[in-house]
Enzyme design. Structure first.
Site, PDB file in Angstrom:
ATOM      1  N   ARG A  90      10.493   7.133  -2.043  1.00 31.52           N
ATOM      2  CA  ARG A  90       9.186   7.452  -2.622  1.00 31.52           C
ATOM      3  C   ARG A  90       9.271   7.184  -4.120  1.00 31.52           C
ATOM      4  O   ARG A  90      10.300   7.421  -4.750  1.00 31.52           O
ATOM      5  CB  ARG A  90       8.807   8.922  -2.383  1.00 31.52           C
ATOM      6  CG  ARG A  90       8.443   9.243  -0.943  1.00 31.52           C
ATOM      7  CD  ARG A  90       7.079   8.668  -0.576  1.00 31.52           C
ATOM      8  NE  ARG A  90       6.624   9.123   0.734  1.00 31.52           N
ATOM      9  CZ  ARG A  90       6.813   8.469   1.867  1.00 31.52           C
ATOM     10  NH1 ARG A  90       7.481   7.315   1.845  1.00 31.52           N
ATOM     11  NH2 ARG A  90       6.341   8.935   3.006  1.00 31.52           N
ATOM     12  N   GLU A 115       0.246   2.868  -6.723  1.00 29.18           N
ATOM     13  CA  GLU A 115       0.230   1.678  -5.867  1.00 29.18           C
ATOM     14  C   GLU A 115      -1.220   1.249  -5.682  1.00 29.18           C
ATOM     15  O   GLU A 115      -2.017   2.033  -5.168  1.00 29.18           O
ATOM     16  CB  GLU A 115       0.857   1.974  -4.504  1.00 29.18           C
ATOM     17  CG  GLU A 115       2.346   2.241  -4.573  1.00 29.18           C
ATOM     18  CD  GLU A 115       2.953   2.631  -3.225  1.00 29.18           C
ATOM     19  OE1 GLU A 115       2.192   2.785  -2.241  1.00 29.18           O
ATOM     20  OE2 GLU A 115       4.177   2.805  -3.156  1.00 29.18           O
ATOM     21  N   HIS A 161       5.046  -1.477  -0.330  1.00 28.59           N
ATOM     22  CA  HIS A 161       5.321  -0.293   0.497  1.00 28.59           C
ATOM     23  C   HIS A 161       5.281  -0.675   1.975  1.00 28.59           C
ATOM     24  O   HIS A 161       4.528  -0.098   2.760  1.00 28.59           O
ATOM     25  CB  HIS A 161       4.286   0.792   0.185  1.00 28.59           C
ATOM     26  CG  HIS A 161       4.755   2.174   0.556  1.00 28.59           C
ATOM     27  ND1 HIS A 161       4.345   3.298  -0.111  1.00 28.59           N
ATOM     28  CD2 HIS A 161       5.594   2.616   1.518  1.00 28.59           C
ATOM     29  CE1 HIS A 161       4.903   4.373   0.425  1.00 28.59           C
ATOM     30  NE2 HIS A 161       5.668   3.985   1.422  1.00 28.59           N
TER      31      HIS A 161
END
Length: 327
Positions: free
Chosen positions: A243, A272, A291
């Protein structure tokens, strides 16, 4: 079930080919449930609220807060389509007697594959090589020299299911594997022959590659910062597939700008996506991906299926696979 009306109702986020459910996964959910999409729910909450028994959280949405829980009197479970559940307010859910599930084991191999691929891409300077070979505006460079992977030392931060599978793959490259974890894993150590460090700061100077695979908790937030980057080898490459908040991102930028470490690979960033002027987007020694560690077709379908299985079990009053124990 005999008809659509016999199926229980669940609430979830949105169909979006870029950021949420691709269309191909909708039939998996509709096999078991009457699916209420967030936009439809917001337009007419009264129509759906009393019938919704489960919430499927994808990409952190819908946000499960007190207001939503107050609106859904017959809700039985919040099932998140992710390994981590740091986006859920567990204390709130516990106080409401809510069941919670995640998918900790479905995509472990897929994420481990991705972690090793990113390591190799950075070590052998793959983006630069691809640009050299395909961009006619750049020279065709036969002398892009990367780092040798075989025989190098990998430090894994977090030897959970994904970290363990990364260790298995690294041993196939004859890498020496060290790991740090808050809980020692003697059975996994013995199975793959990895070496335990009880202190992260003592692990870092010994590694050619560091890969982060810890969950985001109050203890892991910001665990990699300026002091830790200074402890790494100047030739080391840092990889984060965990993360984003487990690292101090601005301090990573500083370490890269000062050549404290050789390079970084980030499958997660904060935010993001990054804004267009963010320095990480313009560094030649940084690889950023969107991701996507769990993004194989098989893995993503398995995640949706697993979340549906847990949701259905809770609705039926059965034992919930992959239940998150709320303490």
């Amino acid at each position: 079930m005999s008809s659509s009306e016999d199926k229980p109702m669940v609430l979830t986020s949105v169909v979006d080919e870029l950021c949420a459910y691709p269309t191909i996964f909708v039939p998996v959910m509709e096999k078991y449930f009457r699916v209420v999409w967030w936009a439809d729910f917001v337009k007419d909450k009264e129509k759906y609220a009393r019938d919704i028994q489960g919430v499927l959280v994808n990409g952190g949405l819908p946000k499960v807060d007190a207001d939503l829980l107050d609106t859904l009197p017959n809700l039985k479970i919040v099932s998140t389509l992710s390994v981590g559940y740091d986006h859920l307010d567990l204390q709130l859910l516990k106080s409401r007697g809510m069941k919670v599930s995640s998918v900790p084991d479905v995509s472990s191999d897929c994420v481990a594959d991705w972690g090793m691929m990113l390591l190799m891409a950075a070590a052998r300077r793959l983006p630069e090589a691809m640009k050299s070979a395909t961009n006619t505006m750049t020279p065709f460079n036969y002398n892009i020299l990367g780092k040798k992977i075989t025989g190098s030392t990998l430090g894994i931060v977090g030897l959970g299911q994904i970290g363990y599978r990364i260790a298995e793959r690294a041993l196939g490259f004859k890498m020496k594997v060290l790991y740090y974890d808050v809980i020692r894993q003697p059975e996994r150590e013995a199975a793959v022959g990895v070496e335990f460090y009880s202190c992260l700061d003592e692990l870092l100077p010994n590694c050619d590659f560091i890969i982060m695979v810890v969950p985001l908790t109050p203890q892991t937030a910001g665990m990699m910062g300026r002091n830790q980057f200074k402890l790494m080898k100047p030739s080391a490459i840092f990889i984060n597939i965990a993360r984003a908040p487990v690292i101090e991102q601005d301090q990573l930028v500083e370490a890269l700008q000062n050549n404290t470490i050789q390079g970084a690979v980030l499958d997660v960033t904060q935010p993001e996506p990054l804004p267009p002027d963010h320095p990480l987007l313009h560094m030649p020694n940084v690889i950023i991906t969107p991701h996507m560690g769990a993004n194989s077709l098989e893995s993503r379908r398995g995640v949706v299926q697993a979340a549906c299985d847990s949701c259905m079990a809770a609705i039926k009053g059965q034992a919930i696979p992959r239940e998150v124990v709320l303490g």
